[in-house]
Design an enzyme around this catalytic site. Structure first.
Site, short mmCIF file in Angstrom:
data_model
loop_
_atom_site.label_atom_id
_atom_site.label_comp_id
_atom_site.label_asym_id
_atom_site.label_seq_id
_atom_site.Cartn_x
_atom_site.Cartn_y
_atom_site.Cartn_z
N HIS A 279 -9.28 0.91 5.29
CA HIS A 279 -7.99 1.15 5.95
C HIS A 279 -8.20 2.08 7.14
O HIS A 279 -9.02 3.01 7.08
CB HIS A 279 -6.99 1.76 4.96
CG HIS A 279 -5.59 1.71 5.49
ND1 HIS A 279 -5.14 2.61 6.44
CD2 HIS A 279 -4.57 0.86 5.26
CE1 HIS A 279 -3.88 2.31 6.75
NE2 HIS A 279 -3.52 1.24 6.05
N ASN B 254 0.87 -1.18 0.00
CA ASN B 254 0.00 0.00 0.00
C ASN B 254 0.91 1.23 0.00
O ASN B 254 1.54 1.52 1.01
CB ASN B 254 -0.88 -0.04 1.25
CG ASN B 254 -1.70 1.21 1.45
OD1 ASN B 254 -1.78 2.06 0.56
ND2 ASN B 254 -2.32 1.33 2.62
N TRP B 255 0.95 1.90 -1.14
CA TRP B 255 1.85 3.05 -1.24
C TRP B 255 1.29 4.29 -0.55
O TRP B 255 1.97 5.30 -0.44
CB TRP B 255 2.14 3.36 -2.73
CG TRP B 255 3.17 2.46 -3.36
CD1 TRP B 255 3.70 1.31 -2.82
CD2 TRP B 255 3.80 2.62 -4.64
NE1 TRP B 255 4.61 0.76 -3.68
CE2 TRP B 255 4.70 1.54 -4.81
CE3 TRP B 255 3.69 3.56 -5.66
CZ2 TRP B 255 5.48 1.39 -5.95
CZ3 TRP B 255 4.46 3.41 -6.81
CH2 TRP B 255 5.35 2.34 -6.95
N LYS B 256 0.01 4.22 -0.13
CA LYS B 256 -0.63 5.37 0.53
C LYS B 256 -0.47 6.60 -0.37
O LYS B 256 -0.48 6.46 -1.59
CB LYS B 256 -0.06 5.56 1.94
CG LYS B 256 -0.14 4.25 2.75
CD LYS B 256 0.13 4.39 4.22
CE LYS B 256 0.01 3.03 4.89
NZ LYS B 256 0.18 3.10 6.34
N GLY C 107 3.07 -1.15 4.17
CA GLY C 107 3.11 0.27 3.80
C GLY C 107 4.52 0.68 3.42
O GLY C 107 4.98 0.46 2.30
N GLY C 108 5.25 1.27 4.36
CA GLY C 108 6.57 1.84 4.10
C GLY C 108 7.52 0.93 3.35
O GLY C 108 8.20 1.37 2.40
N SER D 56 4.13 -2.32 10.18
CA SER D 56 5.59 -2.40 10.38
C SER D 56 6.20 -3.73 9.95
O SER D 56 7.16 -4.19 10.56
CB SER D 56 5.95 -2.06 11.83
OG SER D 56 5.56 -0.73 12.15
N GLU E 90 -4.68 -5.09 10.78
CA GLU E 90 -3.66 -4.06 10.96
C GLU E 90 -3.91 -3.33 12.28
O GLU E 90 -4.74 -2.40 12.31
CB GLU E 90 -3.71 -3.05 9.81
CG GLU E 90 -3.43 -3.64 8.45
CD GLU E 90 -2.92 -2.58 7.46
OE1 GLU E 90 -1.89 -2.85 6.84
OE2 GLU E 90 -3.53 -1.50 7.35
N GLU F 259 -6.57 4.48 8.18
CA GLU F 259 -6.35 5.91 7.87
C GLU F 259 -7.59 6.52 7.24
O GLU F 259 -7.89 7.69 7.44
CB GLU F 259 -5.10 6.06 6.99
CG GLU F 259 -3.84 5.79 7.80
CD GLU F 259 -2.66 5.25 7.02
OE1 GLU F 259 -2.67 5.28 5.77
OE2 GLU F 259 -1.71 4.77 7.68
N GLY G 181 3.28 2.07 10.77
CA GLY G 181 4.27 3.14 10.61
C GLY G 181 5.06 3.47 11.86
O GLY G 181 5.75 4.48 11.92
P1 13P Z 1 3.50 0.22 7.54
O1 13P Z 1 3.97 -1.06 6.88
O2 13P Z 1 4.20 1.44 7.01
O3 13P Z 1 3.50 0.11 9.02
O4 13P Z 1 1.97 0.44 7.08
C1 13P Z 1 1.07 -0.62 7.23
C2 13P Z 1 -0.18 -0.26 6.52
O5 13P Z 1 -0.93 0.59 6.95
C3 13P Z 1 -0.47 -0.94 5.25
O6 13P Z 1 -1.77 -0.70 4.82
#
Ligand code: 13P
Length: 244
Positions: free
Chosen positions: A90, A9-11, A225-226, A204, A160, A92, A166
């Site tokens: 998600h 997920n590149w957000k 994510g990251g 993470s 999650e 967020e 993050g």
């Molecule tokens: P991180 O891997 O950056 O913690 O993010 C997880 C996430 O929210 C994937 O949707």
């Protein structure tokens, strides 16, 4: 057997130049796991053109197919752009846009209509975990965010924990195991295909902790994510999933 899926997920990250990372992933071969990248909506068409066997997904869709919803994107639009997946619910989006479980269920149902697979996200806050309410929260989000028609083909669940996203903080393997076993039990009780639905862990995940997380029962992959932004990092996570 559940599908094995490594989803990135590149957000709200990624411009055209970053598609070079996707091209590197597309050059991989022999992956047993399905690999999915969810770039921002602006990059989906260009990503599809470079993705090879990597599937492309959206990060959200509206519950309606068309209409007066400025700024939103429908599942049919994602499908037409070449996406095969879409993330719904998600944390967020639940936080930034006030999305409820009912909203997430409506978006998930909308995702299925043109044939997208929904990656439905759930997870507790730190306050809920510390209050001993994790399973209660996960159970109620799971029940409320999934429409009746969920199958292993049209739905993937991503657990999650919000406090792990993050932050570099990851639940213990026992904590992950407890939630994933609980989700498997609930899904198997409610859906005919519940035993085969893919359950991803997210929060993470890095190349250095992926193998141990993929060794936990009922963890069928990750939503990353990251560490999905760089092909070198994400490639290490895919390698760990292939080997699991
Ligand atoms: P991180 O891997 O950056 O913690 O993010 C997880 C996430 O929210 C994937 O949707």
């Amino acid at each position: 057997m559940a599908r094995k899926i490594a989803a990135g997920n590149w957000k709200m990250n990624g411009l055209g130049a970053d598609l070079a990372e996707l091209e590197t992933l597309a050059g991989r071969s022999g992956d047993a796991a399905e690999v999915v990248i969810c770039p921002p909506a602006t990059l989906i068409s260009r990503a599809v053109a470079k993705a090879g066997s990597v599937a492309i997904g959206g990060q959200d869709c509206h519950a309606a197919e068309t209409g007066a919803h400025t700024g939103d994107v429908s599942a049919l639009m994602l499908k037409e752009a070449g996406a095969g997946f879409v993330i719904t619910g998600h944390s967020e989006r639940r936080a930034d846009h006030g999305e409820s479980d009912a909203d997430v269920a409506a978006k998930t149902e909308a995702a299925w209509a043109p044939g997208l697979t929904a990656i439905v996200c759930i997870g507790e806050s730190l306050e809920e975990r510390e209050g001993g309410r994790t399973l209660e929260v996960v159970g109620s989000q799971l029940a409320g965010s999934l429409p009746a028609g969920a199958t292993p083909q049209n739905t993937v669940i991503a657990y999650e924990p919000i406090w792990a996203i993050g932050t570099g903080k990851v639940p213990s393997l026992e904590e992950i195991a407890e939630v994933h076993a609980f989700m498997r039990e609930k899904l198997s009780a409610r859906f005919e295909g519940g035993a085969e639905m893919a359950l991803l862990y997210g929060g993470s995940v890095k190349p250095g902790n992926a193998a141990e997380i993929f060794g936990v029962p009922h963890v069928n992959g990750a939503l990353v994510g990251g560490a999905s932004l760089k092909a070198s990092d994400f490639g290490g996570i895919i390698d760990a999933l292939n080997a699991a």
